[in-house]
Design a protein around this motif. Structure first.
Motif, PDB file in Angstrom:
ATOM      1  N   GLU A   1      10.685 -16.752  18.943  1.00 14.27           N
ATOM      2  CA  GLU A   1      11.051 -18.140  18.701  1.00 14.27           C
ATOM      3  C   GLU A   1      11.266 -18.726  17.538  1.00 14.27           C
TER       4      GLU A   1
ATOM      5  N   HIS B   1       5.058 -13.603  21.483  1.00 16.88           N
ATOM      6  CA  HIS B   1       5.859 -13.566  20.802  1.00 16.88           C
ATOM      7  C   HIS B   1       5.693 -14.527  19.477  1.00 16.88           C
TER       8      HIS B   1
ATOM      9  N   HIS C   1       4.156 -17.944  12.848  1.00 17.24           N
ATOM     10  CA  HIS C   1       3.265 -17.063  13.627  1.00 17.24           C
ATOM     11  C   HIS C   1       3.001 -15.933  14.703  1.00 17.24           C
TER      12      HIS C   1
ATOM     13  N   GLU D   1      -1.701 -18.122  16.969  1.00 14.13           N
ATOM     14  CA  GLU D   1      -1.223 -18.552  17.759  1.00 14.13           C
ATOM     15  C   GLU D   1      -2.171 -18.504  18.983  1.00 14.13           C
TER      16      GLU D   1
HETATM   17 CO    CO Z   1       5.292 -20.131  19.328  1.00 14.58          CO
END
Ligand code: CO
Length: 135
Positions: A128, A78, A7, A54
């Motif tokens: 991430e 991120h 994402h 997201e």
């Molecule tokens: Co995330």
């Protein structure tokens, strides 16, 4: 091993306005919403062709997203890559000198285990890694 782009996370100061923008105006499918207490974050999911956007917003006005919004306002926060073995990838990257924001993976949304690589190790980009639970 990293397997796909999981994402792209966007920090939003106003969740309702952001949902209006991405779901209503841009027409993305609003798939769900989850509070992630370990990150003090409310997350809204909008899948797009194998990955998802997201929207992230501070849970109860606290946590890392709140600090980000205070410093910079909203924006790209991120990238997240899916990995099939988060512990192996963490070990491999640590041996190469990468720094992480936590010593161990933490519980993320959708039952994932997640860890963040320090942006100073990645040219200013917060990355991430997420390992999804076995189906
Ligand atoms: Co995330």
């Amino acid at each position: 091993m990293i397997t796909r782009l999981d994402h792209i996370a966007i920090a939003v100061p106003d969740l309702t306005a952001a949902i209006e923008r991405f779901a209503t105006d841009l027409g993305l499918h609003l798939a769900g919403r989850e509070d992630v207490p370990s990150q003090s974050t409310t997350t809204v999911f909008l899948p797009v062709d194998g990955t998802q956007i997201e929207l992230i917003h501070p849970m109860e006005g606290r946590g890392p997203v709140a600090a980000y919004l205070e410093k910079r306002g909203g924006g790209l926060h991120h990238l997240c890559f899916e990995t099939d073995d988060i512990d192996a990838d963490m070990d491999r990257l640590k041996r190469k000198g990468y720094r992480f924001l936590s010593d161990e993976p933490q519980p993320g949304a959708h039952g994932t285990r997640v860890v963040f690589i320090h942006p100073k190790s990645c040219g200013g980009v917060l990355i991430e890694l997420a390992e999804h639970p076995a189906p």
